[in-house]
Design a protein around this motif. Structure first.
Motif, PDB file in Angstrom:
ATOM      1  N   GLY A  28       0.768  -1.236   0.000  1.00  0.00           N
ATOM      2  CA  GLY A  28       0.000   0.000   0.000  1.00  0.00           C
ATOM      3  C   GLY A  28       0.797   1.282   0.000  1.00  0.00           C
ATOM      4  O   GLY A  28       0.274   2.339   0.358  1.00  0.00           O
ATOM      5  N   GLY A  29       2.059   1.244  -0.401  1.00  0.00           N
ATOM      6  CA  GLY A  29       2.838   2.474  -0.460  1.00  0.00           C
ATOM      7  C   GLY A  29       4.306   2.204  -0.740  1.00  0.00           C
ATOM      8  O   GLY A  29       4.806   1.091  -0.567  1.00  0.00           O
ATOM      9  N   PHE A  30       5.023   3.253  -1.174  1.00  0.00           N
ATOM     10  CA  PHE A  30       6.432   3.118  -1.530  1.00  0.00           C
ATOM     11  C   PHE A  30       7.320   2.957  -0.297  1.00  0.00           C
ATOM     12  O   PHE A  30       8.289   2.198  -0.330  1.00  0.00           O
ATOM     13  CB  PHE A  30       6.870   4.344  -2.347  1.00  0.00           C
ATOM     14  N   SER A  31       6.998   3.653   0.782  1.00  0.00           N
ATOM     15  CA  SER A  31       7.816   3.554   1.999  1.00  0.00           C
ATOM     16  C   SER A  31       7.746   2.158   2.590  1.00  0.00           C
ATOM     17  O   SER A  31       8.774   1.578   2.971  1.00  0.00           O
ATOM     18  CB  SER A  31       7.346   4.585   3.038  1.00  0.00           C
ATOM     19  N   ARG A  32       6.527   1.595   2.671  1.00  0.00           N
ATOM     20  CA  ARG A  32       6.363   0.258   3.227  1.00  0.00           C
ATOM     21  C   ARG A  32       7.026  -0.792   2.346  1.00  0.00           C
ATOM     22  O   ARG A  32       7.595  -1.772   2.839  1.00  0.00           O
ATOM     23  CB  ARG A  32       4.884  -0.060   3.403  1.00  0.00           C
ATOM     24  N   ALA A  33       6.947  -0.595   1.034  1.00  0.00           N
ATOM     25  CA  ALA A  33       7.606  -1.533   0.115  1.00  0.00           C
ATOM     26  C   ALA A  33       9.118  -1.484   0.304  1.00  0.00           C
ATOM     27  O   ALA A  33       9.795  -2.518   0.293  1.00  0.00           O
ATOM     28  CB  ALA A  33       7.239  -1.198  -1.325  1.00  0.00           C
TER      29      ALA A  33
ATOM     30  N   ASN B  44      -1.084  10.320  -4.773  1.00  0.00           N
ATOM     31  CA  ASN B  44      -1.346  11.621  -4.159  1.00  0.00           C
ATOM     32  C   ASN B  44      -0.618  11.645  -2.822  1.00  0.00           C
ATOM     33  O   ASN B  44       0.036  10.673  -2.434  1.00  0.00           O
ATOM     34  CB  ASN B  44      -2.851  11.887  -4.005  1.00  0.00           C
ATOM     35  N   LYS B  45      -0.720  12.732  -2.109  1.00  0.00           N
ATOM     36  CA  LYS B  45       0.064  12.897  -0.888  1.00  0.00           C
ATOM     37  C   LYS B  45      -0.338  11.919   0.209  1.00  0.00           C
ATOM     38  O   LYS B  45       0.474  11.526   1.033  1.00  0.00           O
ATOM     39  CB  LYS B  45      -0.066  14.334  -0.372  1.00  0.00           C
ATOM     40  N   LYS B  46      -1.607  11.520   0.238  1.00  0.00           N
ATOM     41  CA  LYS B  46      -2.095  10.699   1.343  1.00  0.00           C
ATOM     42  C   LYS B  46      -2.020   9.204   1.078  1.00  0.00           C
ATOM     43  O   LYS B  46      -1.827   8.414   1.985  1.00  0.00           O
ATOM     44  CB  LYS B  46      -3.522  11.099   1.696  1.00  0.00           C
ATOM     45  N   GLN B  47      -2.202   8.778  -0.185  1.00  0.00           N
ATOM     46  CA  GLN B  47      -2.228   7.352  -0.444  1.00  0.00           C
ATOM     47  C   GLN B  47      -1.861   7.036  -1.886  1.00  0.00           C
ATOM     48  O   GLN B  47      -1.862   7.906  -2.749  1.00  0.00           O
ATOM     49  CB  GLN B  47      -3.611   6.778  -0.130  1.00  0.00           C
ATOM     50  N   VAL B  48      -1.530   5.770  -2.086  1.00  0.00           N
ATOM     51  CA  VAL B  48      -1.209   5.264  -3.417  1.00  0.00           C
ATOM     52  C   VAL B  48      -2.209   4.165  -3.731  1.00  0.00           C
ATOM     53  O   VAL B  48      -2.380   3.230  -2.948  1.00  0.00           O
ATOM     54  CB  VAL B  48       0.226   4.693  -3.455  1.00  0.00           C
ATOM     55  N   THR B  49      -2.893   4.275  -4.871  1.00  0.00           N
ATOM     56  CA  THR B  49      -3.880   3.265  -5.254  1.00  0.00           C
ATOM     57  C   THR B  49      -3.565   2.737  -6.648  1.00  0.00           C
ATOM     58  O   THR B  49      -2.954   3.435  -7.465  1.00  0.00           O
ATOM     59  CB  THR B  49      -5.305   3.837  -5.243  1.00  0.00           C
TER      60      THR B  49
END
Length: 293
Positions: A16-21, A51-56
């Protein structure tokens, strides 16, 4: 297209995001972002809405994820094959069940044989079980029906009738027998739509010309149990799942028998995974031992 690019995309999608990946792959966020960007640029496709809050995921991203789930699952199966002893010592098995009750004796036997394997169990109705398996979010499912689709490996665990139950204080009895028509006159507590127990119950009631209207709908078997125990009305469950609860009174349903077939299932293309196969082997031996009594 490079392996590292697909791996980066896959981990961004499932986490669910680049940082977590980046954390999952022990890389930096810019490195992950760069790999995904190169993949998108090379094939002129947008895989993520950012967007700033999430990646979908975009539609193309969702389609690619279906492929990479299979791809990386096969990779894991290859790893398991090459390191079988390690997989059975330090692996993790994910189970989603409509009722964990059916698994207790299997879990106990499995744990005795493979004491260091990690097991996670989540609950859900029949639809949740099927969806989780198809999405590769679970390895094994337990549900109250035998799937008709040919893409599942199936082991039938048991077959028990649907019964009703009520609070001992509400019913003022130790045991009761009622028709569906008589039950319909009580406040009914029923599970969410998607529950196989509810589907079978409503189907039989319709055949008998009875309308069952829930006063309360609750998500999950335990929620129904607690509401009924608090004198909320009458609930329904398979006989095998009723268990032992001094607060509750069992109500036999006087009418055509409604059987719930509880089954252990997995995707056929994952049935040769070391942990999945080991769990099925344990379950099969126990089931055969019981049926042979």
């Amino acid at each position: 297209m490079r392996y590292v690019q697909l791996r980066a995309f896959h981990n961004v999608a499932i986490h669910g995001g680049f940082s977590r990946a980046a954390e999952a792959l022990f890389l930096t966020q810019p490195a992950i972002s760069d790999q995904v960007r190169k993949l998108e640029e090379e094939y002129d496709v947008l895989l993520f809405n950012r967007n700033k809050k999430q990646v979908t995921l975009t539609h193309s991203g969702q389609q690619l994820l279906e492929i990479t789930r299979r791809m990386f699952d096969v990779e894991q199966q290859a790893l398991d094959l090459l390191s079988e002893s390690r997989a059975l010592r330090a692996g993790k098995l994910r189970i989603v069940a409509d009722a964990a009750h059916h698994l207790l004796h299997i879990l106990a036997a499995f744990r005795r044989t493979y004491p260091t394997v990690q097991i996670s169990i989540n609950s859900g109705n029949t639809e949740t079980v099927i969806t989780s398996l198809h999405a590769y979010e679970a390895d094994i499912g337990v549900l109250g029906e035998i799937p008709q689709a040919g893409d599942f490996e199936v082991l039938k665990l048991n077959s028990t009738p649907i019964i009703a139950f009520a609070s001992r204080d509400y019913l003022q009895a130790d045991h009761a027998i009622m028709t569906l028509d008589e039950l319909s006159k009580h406040p009914l507590v029923m599970r969410e739509r998607g529950s196989k127990t509810r589907q079978k119950l409503e189907s039989m009631a319709e055949q008998c010309g009875v309308k069952l209207t829930p006063l309360i709908e609750a998500e999950g078997r335990e929620a129904v149990r607690e509401i009924v125990a608090a004198r909320g009305g009458v609930g329904f469950v398979s006989s095998a799942e009723f268990g032992q609860d001094s607060r509750l009174v069992r109500i036999e349903i006087d009418g055509p028998e409604m059987l719930m077939d509880e089954a252990l299932i997995c995707l056929r293309d994952r049935s040769n995974g070391k942990l999945v196969r080991a769990f099925f082997d344990v379950a099969r031996k126990l089931t055969e031992a019981v049926s042979g009594l």
